[in-house]
Design a protein around this motif. Sequence first.
Motif, PDB file in Angstrom:
ATOM      1  N   LEU A  44      -2.203 -39.340   3.927  1.00  0.00           N
ATOM      2  CA  LEU A  44      -1.111 -40.289   4.109  1.00  0.00           C
ATOM      3  C   LEU A  44      -0.064 -39.644   5.001  1.00  0.00           C
ATOM      4  O   LEU A  44       0.405 -38.543   4.714  1.00  0.00           O
ATOM      5  CB  LEU A  44      -0.482 -40.667   2.770  1.00  0.00           C
ATOM      6  CG  LEU A  44      -1.338 -41.475   1.792  1.00  0.00           C
ATOM      7  CD1 LEU A  44      -0.633 -41.600   0.445  1.00  0.00           C
ATOM      8  CD2 LEU A  44      -1.648 -42.864   2.357  1.00  0.00           C
ATOM      9  N   ASP A  45       0.275 -40.328   6.090  1.00  0.00           N
ATOM     10  CA  ASP A  45       1.377 -39.898   6.947  1.00  0.00           C
ATOM     11  C   ASP A  45       2.571 -40.789   6.636  1.00  0.00           C
ATOM     12  O   ASP A  45       2.461 -42.020   6.679  1.00  0.00           O
ATOM     13  CB  ASP A  45       0.985 -40.020   8.420  1.00  0.00           C
ATOM     14  CG  ASP A  45      -0.074 -39.005   8.808  1.00  0.00           C
ATOM     15  OD1 ASP A  45       0.123 -37.816   8.525  1.00  0.00           O
ATOM     16  OD2 ASP A  45      -1.111 -39.403   9.380  1.00  0.00           O
ATOM     17  N   PHE A  46       3.702 -40.168   6.351  1.00  0.00           N
ATOM     18  CA  PHE A  46       4.828 -40.909   5.808  1.00  0.00           C
ATOM     19  C   PHE A  46       5.916 -41.192   6.834  1.00  0.00           C
ATOM     20  O   PHE A  46       6.188 -40.372   7.722  1.00  0.00           O
ATOM     21  CB  PHE A  46       5.438 -40.145   4.625  1.00  0.00           C
ATOM     22  CG  PHE A  46       4.481 -39.924   3.497  1.00  0.00           C
ATOM     23  CD1 PHE A  46       4.169 -40.959   2.634  1.00  0.00           C
ATOM     24  CD2 PHE A  46       3.876 -38.692   3.308  1.00  0.00           C
ATOM     25  CE1 PHE A  46       3.281 -40.768   1.587  1.00  0.00           C
ATOM     26  CE2 PHE A  46       2.990 -38.486   2.269  1.00  0.00           C
ATOM     27  CZ  PHE A  46       2.682 -39.529   1.410  1.00  0.00           C
ATOM     28  N   GLU A  47       6.534 -42.359   6.669  1.00  0.00           N
ATOM     29  CA  GLU A  47       7.741 -42.742   7.393  1.00  0.00           C
ATOM     30  C   GLU A  47       8.897 -42.735   6.388  1.00  0.00           C
ATOM     31  O   GLU A  47       8.730 -42.315   5.243  1.00  0.00           O
ATOM     32  CB  GLU A  47       7.572 -44.127   8.028  1.00  0.00           C
ATOM     33  CG  GLU A  47       6.400 -44.234   8.982  1.00  0.00           C
ATOM     34  CD  GLU A  47       6.589 -43.396  10.234  1.00  0.00           C
ATOM     35  OE1 GLU A  47       7.754 -43.068  10.564  1.00  0.00           O
ATOM     36  OE2 GLU A  47       5.575 -43.058  10.880  1.00  0.00           O
ATOM     37  N   GLU A  48      10.053 -43.226   6.818  1.00  0.00           N
ATOM     38  CA  GLU A  48      11.178 -43.314   5.871  1.00  0.00           C
ATOM     39  C   GLU A  48      10.814 -44.210   4.692  1.00  0.00           C
ATOM     40  O   GLU A  48      11.216 -43.959   3.559  1.00  0.00           O
ATOM     41  CB  GLU A  48      12.427 -43.845   6.579  1.00  0.00           C
ATOM     42  CG  GLU A  48      13.077 -42.830   7.510  1.00  0.00           C
ATOM     43  CD  GLU A  48      14.390 -43.340   8.066  1.00  0.00           C
ATOM     44  OE1 GLU A  48      14.680 -44.549   7.898  1.00  0.00           O
ATOM     45  OE2 GLU A  48      15.139 -42.538   8.655  1.00  0.00           O
ATOM     46  N   VAL A  49      10.054 -45.277   4.968  1.00  0.00           N
ATOM     47  CA  VAL A  49       9.533 -46.141   3.908  1.00  0.00           C
ATOM     48  C   VAL A  49       8.036 -46.286   4.125  1.00  0.00           C
ATOM     49  O   VAL A  49       7.588 -46.747   5.175  1.00  0.00           O
ATOM     50  CB  VAL A  49      10.194 -47.531   3.915  1.00  0.00           C
ATOM     51  CG1 VAL A  49       9.573 -48.410   2.829  1.00  0.00           C
ATOM     52  CG2 VAL A  49      11.704 -47.416   3.707  1.00  0.00           C
ATOM     53  N   THR A  50       7.266 -45.872   3.140  1.00  0.00           N
ATOM     54  CA  THR A  50       5.809 -46.001   3.181  1.00  0.00           C
ATOM     55  C   THR A  50       5.376 -46.784   1.950  1.00  0.00           C
ATOM     56  O   THR A  50       5.820 -46.483   0.826  1.00  0.00           O
ATOM     57  CB  THR A  50       5.135 -44.629   3.186  1.00  0.00           C
ATOM     58  OG1 THR A  50       5.621 -43.865   4.299  1.00  0.00           O
ATOM     59  CG2 THR A  50       3.622 -44.767   3.293  1.00  0.00           C
ATOM     60  N   ILE A  51       4.535 -47.779   2.155  1.00  0.00           N
ATOM     61  CA  ILE A  51       4.110 -48.636   1.057  1.00  0.00           C
ATOM     62  C   ILE A  51       2.598 -48.542   0.869  1.00  0.00           C
ATOM     63  O   ILE A  51       1.831 -48.614   1.832  1.00  0.00           O
ATOM     64  CB  ILE A  51       4.519 -50.100   1.307  1.00  0.00           C
ATOM     65  CG1 ILE A  51       6.045 -50.225   1.334  1.00  0.00           C
ATOM     66  CG2 ILE A  51       3.933 -51.015   0.227  1.00  0.00           C
ATOM     67  CD1 ILE A  51       6.545 -51.631   1.608  1.00  0.00           C
ATOM     68  N   LEU A  52       2.183 -48.381  -0.388  1.00  0.00           N
ATOM     69  CA  LEU A  52       0.778 -48.416  -0.759  1.00  0.00           C
ATOM     70  C   LEU A  52       0.505 -49.773  -1.388  1.00  0.00           C
ATOM     71  O   LEU A  52       1.047 -50.092  -2.451  1.00  0.00           O
ATOM     72  CB  LEU A  52       0.441 -47.292  -1.740  1.00  0.00           C
ATOM     73  CG  LEU A  52       0.845 -45.874  -1.326  1.00  0.00           C
ATOM     74  CD1 LEU A  52       0.401 -44.869  -2.392  1.00  0.00           C
ATOM     75  CD2 LEU A  52       0.271 -45.513   0.029  1.00  0.00           C
ATOM     76  N   TYR A  53      -0.301 -50.576  -0.706  1.00  0.00           N
ATOM     77  CA  TYR A  53      -0.592 -51.933  -1.168  1.00  0.00           C
ATOM     78  C   TYR A  53      -2.017 -51.988  -1.696  1.00  0.00           C
ATOM     79  O   TYR A  53      -2.924 -51.380  -1.117  1.00  0.00           O
ATOM     80  CB  TYR A  53      -0.421 -52.921  -0.015  1.00  0.00           C
ATOM     81  CG  TYR A  53      -1.081 -54.262  -0.253  1.00  0.00           C
ATOM     82  CD1 TYR A  53      -0.424 -55.266  -0.957  1.00  0.00           C
ATOM     83  CD2 TYR A  53      -2.374 -54.521   0.222  1.00  0.00           C
ATOM     84  CE1 TYR A  53      -1.030 -56.486  -1.193  1.00  0.00           C
ATOM     85  CE2 TYR A  53      -2.980 -55.750   0.006  1.00  0.00           C
ATOM     86  CZ  TYR A  53      -2.314 -56.729  -0.702  1.00  0.00           C
ATOM     87  OH  TYR A  53      -2.915 -57.931  -0.928  1.00  0.00           O
TER      88      TYR A  53
END
Length: 285
Positions: A44-53
């Motif tokens: 997983l590469d993350f941004e300021e907001v990362t969502i797992l759907y």
Amino acid sequence: MIYLSHFEFPGREREYDFTMGQKRTCYDTVYPFLILSEHQLRMLDFEEVTILYGGNGSGKTTALNVIAQKLGLARDTLYNRSNFFGDYLNMCSYETIGHIPKVSRIITSDDVFDFMLNLRSINEGIDRKREELFEDYQEAKYSRFQMHSLEDYEKLKKVNSARRNTQSKFVRENLQNNVREHSNGESAFLYFADKIKENGLYLLDEPENSLSPEKQQELLRFLEDSARFFHCQFVIATHSPFLLSMKGAKIYDLDEEMVDVKRWTELGNVRAYYDFFKKHEKEFD
């Protein structure tokens, strides 16, 4: 602000090598092995907001728990883990930008639920206390009390308070001033507002639970503002259309055979809502 840049999970082959080599046959599960790799989730590469759907069983909660435990994040309630959890964590790795802030934590739906139960218990205690105070007021206001010793001082104060105040003011003054009654949704939102501080990494597991559509939108604005203005980073597991619409969020679809990054309007759950309301569009005219 980005504190956690990426997180790597073990691949399918490595997992199989480990699980097939185990002689501990008394366990009926090797959780969390063979969960995330089913959809070939390696990194997983993350941004300021990362969502797992994803739907139930997609592994989004598992991913959050693994990340939180590997990073040593604070949490309020226990979570589901097996005897193999530590072995799995040893196979995971991550990279950060600087240090993970101390205020960082994981917030689960169990945390919020326990908070609401505790608050409800307090409020139920206040309801019982309120009834007792109604009786105390009537007894004190119309009693023929006379003070005979210092042991009667507290009762004298109560009698004087009842005689100079109305019943409602007497009750208010004798109840805990710092406890208020809230609906479930209001209580849940209070929990997020209390736990999420400036400059922190927060993992949120289905935060929409116990929130009405209106409160979900309020939480959406709160999280957007926290990321934009208060240097927070969020990793969120959700299937709420409102939270999925968060500005600038990077969304991983764990329902795909191979995990893929998508726009929120492409997700199955959102499309189902869209198609339903589109079908009944004329009924809203």
